[in-house]
Design a protein around this motif. Structure first.
Motif, PDB file in Angstrom:
ATOM      1  N   MET A   1       0.776  -1.200   0.070  1.00 41.27           N
ATOM      2  CA  MET A   1      -0.133  -0.118  -0.017  1.00 41.27           C
ATOM      3  C   MET A   1       0.800   1.259   0.124  1.00 41.27           C
ATOM      4  SD  MET A   1      -3.056   1.225   2.683  1.00 41.27           S
ATOM      5  CE  MET A   1      -1.857   1.888   3.873  1.00 41.27           C
ATOM      6  N   ILE A   2       1.982   1.211   0.978  1.00 39.07           N
ATOM      7  CA  ILE A   2       2.952   2.416   0.923  1.00 39.07           C
ATOM      8  C   ILE A   2       3.585   2.770  -0.298  1.00 39.07           C
ATOM      9  CG2 ILE A   2       4.673   3.604   2.141  1.00 39.07           C
ATOM     10  CD1 ILE A   2       3.880   2.170   4.750  1.00 39.07           C
ATOM     11  N   LEU A   3       3.799   1.710  -1.092  1.00 41.15           N
ATOM     12  CA  LEU A   3       4.489   1.606  -2.424  1.00 41.15           C
ATOM     13  C   LEU A   3       3.549   2.371  -3.082  1.00 41.15           C
ATOM     14  CD1 LEU A   3       7.217   1.230  -4.049  1.00 41.15           C
ATOM     15  CD2 LEU A   3       6.469  -1.076  -4.382  1.00 41.15           C
ATOM     16  N   GLU A   4       2.441   1.797  -3.368  1.00 37.44           N
ATOM     17  CA  GLU A   4       1.200   2.345  -4.377  1.00 37.44           C
ATOM     18  C   GLU A   4       1.238   3.832  -4.215  1.00 37.44           C
ATOM     19  OE1 GLU A   4       0.899  -1.837  -4.528  1.00 37.44           O
ATOM     20  OE2 GLU A   4       0.450  -0.667  -2.716  1.00 37.44           O
ATOM     21  N   PHE A   5       1.247   4.219  -2.826  1.00 34.62           N
ATOM     22  CA  PHE A   5       1.193   5.529  -2.557  1.00 34.62           C
ATOM     23  C   PHE A   5       2.318   6.418  -3.158  1.00 34.62           C
ATOM     24  CE2 PHE A   5       0.216   9.772  -0.494  1.00 34.62           C
ATOM     25  CZ  PHE A   5       1.520  10.023   0.013  1.00 34.62           C
ATOM     26  N   CYS A   6       3.571   5.799  -2.734  1.00 37.91           N
ATOM     27  CA  CYS A   6       4.754   6.694  -3.112  1.00 37.91           C
ATOM     28  C   CYS A   6       4.793   6.679  -4.902  1.00 37.91           C
ATOM     29  CB  CYS A   6       5.958   5.729  -2.908  1.00 37.91           C
ATOM     30  SG  CYS A   6       6.214   5.754  -1.256  1.00 37.91           S
ATOM     31  N   GLN A   7       4.219   5.560  -5.367  1.00 38.56           N
ATOM     32  CA  GLN A   7       4.212   5.616  -7.067  1.00 38.56           C
ATOM     33  C   GLN A   7       3.085   6.615  -7.549  1.00 38.56           C
ATOM     34  OE1 GLN A   7       3.427   1.492  -7.432  1.00 38.56           O
ATOM     35  NE2 GLN A   7       5.575   1.120  -7.816  1.00 38.56           N
ATOM     36  N   TRP A   8       2.022   6.776  -6.641  1.00 40.47           N
ATOM     37  CA  TRP A   8       1.240   7.712  -7.079  1.00 40.47           C
ATOM     38  C   TRP A   8       1.813   9.121  -6.956  1.00 40.47           C
ATOM     39  CZ3 TRP A   8      -0.647  11.563  -3.622  1.00 40.47           C
ATOM     40  CH2 TRP A   8      -1.659  12.439  -4.233  1.00 40.47           C
ATOM     41  N   LEU A   9       2.412   9.301  -5.783  1.00 41.78           N
ATOM     42  CA  LEU A   9       2.964  10.583  -5.608  1.00 41.78           C
ATOM     43  C   LEU A   9       3.830  11.325  -6.355  1.00 41.78           C
ATOM     44  CD1 LEU A   9       3.031  12.849  -3.395  1.00 41.78           C
ATOM     45  CD2 LEU A   9       5.006  11.659  -2.193  1.00 41.78           C
ATOM     46  N   GLU A  10       4.952  10.301  -6.875  1.00 41.66           N
ATOM     47  CA  GLU A  10       5.935  10.739  -7.801  1.00 41.66           C
ATOM     48  C   GLU A  10       5.385  11.058  -9.128  1.00 41.66           C
ATOM     49  OE1 GLU A  10       7.622   6.263  -8.435  1.00 41.66           O
ATOM     50  OE2 GLU A  10       8.657   7.643  -7.198  1.00 41.66           O
TER      51      GLU A  10
END
Ligand code: HEM
Length: 161
Positions: A1-10
């Motif tokens: 989930m955190i990785l998905e958030f990071c990918q969305w953020l960048e």
């Protein structure tokens, strides 16, 4: 989930703008370094007083009243610039061990500060002007100084991994 958030953020327009700009990242990193220097410098002054190594003739409450607003203001600036740097390449930083260790250390530094202000500080009127402070205050100063030095070391290390 955190990785998905990071990918969305960048991939947000903000993340892309900082990541692709030739000057935004270096300016943000310079502001980050200035802010963290004020955070660590002002906290070190307080910690050295707690350890009895500096300003032994000054009341601890006086020094805290002078340094804390500076510390909190600079911390807000370090957190905002740090987050913007993070947003530019979030999944890389998320996977970066020195970055992870730095964030854990920031949590530890915060917990130490919270315990000091919630517990040890309750008796400050009995040791406010003492040159040598009770062991709990000295310990808080030592843990704080050590933790913040490690935050800087791991912060610096991020870019080398
Ligand atoms: C007051 C707290 C903080 C301190 C003391 C601190 C310390 C540092 C240090 C020493 C560096 C290396 C700068 C350099 O030499 O170029 C750094 C870089 C960085 N910090 Fe922080 N930092 C803080 C808060 C944060 C926060 C809250 C975040 C993110 C949410 C963050 C994200 C970053 C990032 C992404 C870099 C760039 C690494 C690179 O690619 O070179 N920092 N920080």
């Amino acid at each position: 989930m955190i990785l998905e958030f990071c990918q969305w953020l960048e991939h947000t327009s903000l993340g892309v703008a900082i990541g692709e700009s030739l000057w935004l990242f270096p300016i943000l990193e310079s502001l980050h370094v200035i802010a963290l220097a004020v955070v660590v410098g002002s906290i070190a002054m307080m910690d050295l007083r707690l350890l009895g190594a500096l300003a032994r003739d000054r009341a601890v409450t006086e020094l805290a009243a002078e340094t804390l607003p500076l510390t909190w203001g600079a911390f807000a600036a370090a957190a905002i610039t740090g987050f913007l740097l993070f947003a530019s390449n979030a999944s890389y930083y998320y996977d970066n061990t020195p970055f992870r260790v730095k964030i854990v250390l920031l949590g530890l530094a915060g917990a130490n500060m919270l315990y000091f202000h919630r517990a040890t500080w309750r008796t400050v009127s009995t040791w406010d002007r003492a040159a040598q402070l009770p062991i709990a205050a000295r310990l808080a100063g030592a843990v704080s100084l050590g933790t913040w030095i490690l935050v800087v070391i791991f912060g610096r290390w991020i870019g080398f991994v």
